[in-house]
Design a protein around this motif. Structure first.
Motif, mmCIF file in Angstrom:
data_model
loop_
_atom_site.group_PDB
_atom_site.id
_atom_site.type_symbol
_atom_site.label_atom_id
_atom_site.label_comp_id
_atom_site.label_asym_id
_atom_site.label_seq_id
_atom_site.Cartn_x
_atom_site.Cartn_y
_atom_site.Cartn_z
ATOM 1 N N UNK A 1 0.972 -1.237 0.180
ATOM 2 C CA UNK A 1 0.136 -0.028 0.016
ATOM 3 C C UNK A 1 0.921 1.348 0.077
ATOM 4 N N UNK A 2 0.816 2.469 -0.970
ATOM 5 C CA UNK A 2 1.247 3.336 -0.883
ATOM 6 C C UNK A 2 0.100 4.671 -0.958
ATOM 7 N N UNK A 3 0.710 5.778 -0.900
ATOM 8 C CA UNK A 3 -0.370 7.092 -1.097
ATOM 9 C C UNK A 3 -0.403 7.448 -2.357
ATOM 10 N N UNK A 4 0.068 6.660 -3.301
ATOM 11 C CA UNK A 4 -0.085 6.891 -4.696
ATOM 12 C C UNK A 4 -1.391 6.544 -5.227
ATOM 13 N N UNK A 5 -2.093 5.579 -4.455
ATOM 14 C CA UNK A 5 -3.450 5.238 -4.817
ATOM 15 C C UNK A 5 -4.615 5.364 -3.864
ATOM 16 N N UNK A 6 -5.720 5.445 -4.614
ATOM 17 C CA UNK A 6 -6.892 5.777 -3.594
ATOM 18 C C UNK A 6 -6.758 4.713 -2.268
ATOM 19 N N UNK A 7 -7.614 5.077 -1.085
ATOM 20 C CA UNK A 7 -7.791 4.460 -0.147
ATOM 21 C C UNK A 7 -8.294 2.855 -0.528
ATOM 22 N N UNK A 8 -7.768 1.842 0.206
ATOM 23 C CA UNK A 8 -8.375 0.590 -0.274
ATOM 24 C C UNK A 8 -7.728 -0.246 -1.515
ATOM 25 N N UNK A 9 -6.980 0.679 -2.351
ATOM 26 C CA UNK A 9 -6.542 0.001 -3.454
ATOM 27 C C UNK A 9 -4.978 -0.121 -3.083
ATOM 28 N N UNK A 10 -4.296 -1.183 -3.682
ATOM 29 C CA UNK A 10 -3.191 -1.679 -3.341
ATOM 30 C C UNK A 10 -2.409 -2.405 -4.757
ATOM 31 N N UNK A 11 -0.957 -2.554 -4.527
ATOM 32 C CA UNK A 11 -0.174 -2.982 -5.603
ATOM 33 C C UNK A 11 -0.166 -4.591 -5.097
ATOM 34 N N UNK A 12 -0.405 -5.512 -6.083
ATOM 35 C CA UNK A 12 -0.415 -6.988 -5.543
ATOM 36 C C UNK A 12 0.242 -7.816 -6.510
ATOM 37 N N UNK A 13 0.782 -8.689 -5.737
ATOM 38 C CA UNK A 13 1.668 -9.767 -6.854
ATOM 39 C C UNK A 13 1.068 -11.188 -6.187
ATOM 40 N N UNK A 14 0.459 -11.901 -7.080
ATOM 41 C CA UNK A 14 -0.057 -13.175 -6.558
ATOM 42 C C UNK A 14 0.989 -14.356 -6.654
ATOM 43 N N UNK A 15 0.914 -15.373 -5.671
ATOM 44 C CA UNK A 15 1.788 -16.713 -6.002
ATOM 45 C C UNK A 15 0.960 -17.581 -5.253
ATOM 46 N N UNK A 16 1.476 -18.743 -5.796
ATOM 47 C CA UNK A 16 0.567 -20.165 -5.253
ATOM 48 C C UNK A 16 1.623 -21.061 -5.119
ATOM 49 N N UNK A 17 1.899 -21.267 -3.633
ATOM 50 C CA UNK A 17 3.032 -22.216 -3.223
ATOM 51 C C UNK A 17 2.507 -23.592 -3.222
ATOM 52 N N UNK A 18 3.208 -24.463 -3.699
ATOM 53 C CA UNK A 18 2.879 -25.935 -3.698
ATOM 54 C C UNK A 18 2.492 -26.207 -2.191
ATOM 55 N N UNK A 19 1.574 -26.951 -2.192
ATOM 56 C CA UNK A 19 0.899 -27.461 -0.729
ATOM 57 C C UNK A 19 2.055 -28.392 -0.008
ATOM 58 N N UNK A 20 2.078 -28.225 1.312
ATOM 59 C CA UNK A 20 2.674 -29.170 1.909
ATOM 60 C C UNK A 20 4.197 -29.003 2.092
ATOM 61 N N UNK A 21 4.909 -27.924 1.494
ATOM 62 C CA UNK A 21 6.272 -27.859 1.512
ATOM 63 C C UNK A 21 6.630 -26.197 1.793
ATOM 64 N N UNK A 22 7.959 -26.334 2.639
ATOM 65 C CA UNK A 22 8.534 -24.900 2.646
ATOM 66 C C UNK A 22 9.087 -24.374 1.371
ATOM 67 N N UNK A 23 8.850 -23.195 0.851
ATOM 68 C CA UNK A 23 9.267 -22.640 -0.352
ATOM 69 C C UNK A 23 9.768 -21.380 -0.042
ATOM 70 N N UNK A 24 10.516 -20.775 -1.044
ATOM 71 C CA UNK A 24 10.979 -19.552 -1.194
ATOM 72 C C UNK A 24 10.355 -18.889 -2.376
#
Length: 167
Positions: A87-110
């Motif tokens: 979240x930054x002040x660049x966008x209106x309230x409630x808006x954000x910059x998002x990145x999506x990720x989907x880790x494999x189930x059941x294991x630690x990942x970087x």
């Protein structure tokens, strides 16, 4: 690398607040707690009443990430798709910059999230005319699940770090 968020730090779990779809009539629930130095973002999503998301946001804190090339998360997931939100002040309230990720189930990942993976969004829709993410103006960090699926979720996060130097 610079450690941004360490769930082993005293008081870290108290810095996170849940913001779930109840703000618009939904019935999903979620929150963040820690166990053994790991942040656990968990709950249950429901599509009832046009809902379907759960999120947590860390208390506001200024971050200048202009020297970083990316963010790195160390996570243990359940196979569902999550979002890291900035979240930054660049966008209106409630808006954000998002990145999506989907880790494999059941294991630690970087998970490495490069700056070009972040897009400006508001209520799930991409903002076409948004300015590029200003890395020296980040004011808040959050996690969200909004994958249009019902059911229990759990994402364990040990830490969030910056990666390398910006080019």
């Amino acid at each position: 690398m610079t450690l941004l968020i360490d769930f082993e730090a005293p008081g870290e779990p108290d810095r996170w607040r849940a913001i779930n779809d109840g703000v618009m009539g939904g019935v999903s629930r979620g929150g963040l707690r820690t166990e053994a130095g790991v942040g656990i973002f968990s709950g249950e999503t429901s599509l009832e009443n046009n809902g379907g998301f759960a999120s947590v946001r860390r208390d506001p804190q200024a971050f200048d990430l202009s020297d970083a090339a990316a963010l790195t998360l160390y996570v243990h997931g359940d196979g569902r798709r999550y979002q890291l939100r900035l979240y930054t002040d660049q966008l209106p309230a409630g808006a954000a910059y998002r990145a999506q990720f989907q880790p494999v189930a059941g294991e630690w990942q970087r998970i490495e999230l490069r700056w070009n993976e972040f897009e400006a969004v508001f209520r799930g829709r991409q903002l076409e005319d948004a300015p590029p993410l200003a890395l020296d103006q980040i004011r808040q960090v959050g996690l969200m699940i909004a994958d249009r699926r019902e059911g229990a979720f759990r994402l364990d996060v040990s830490r969030i770090e910056t990666l390398g130097q910006a080019r």
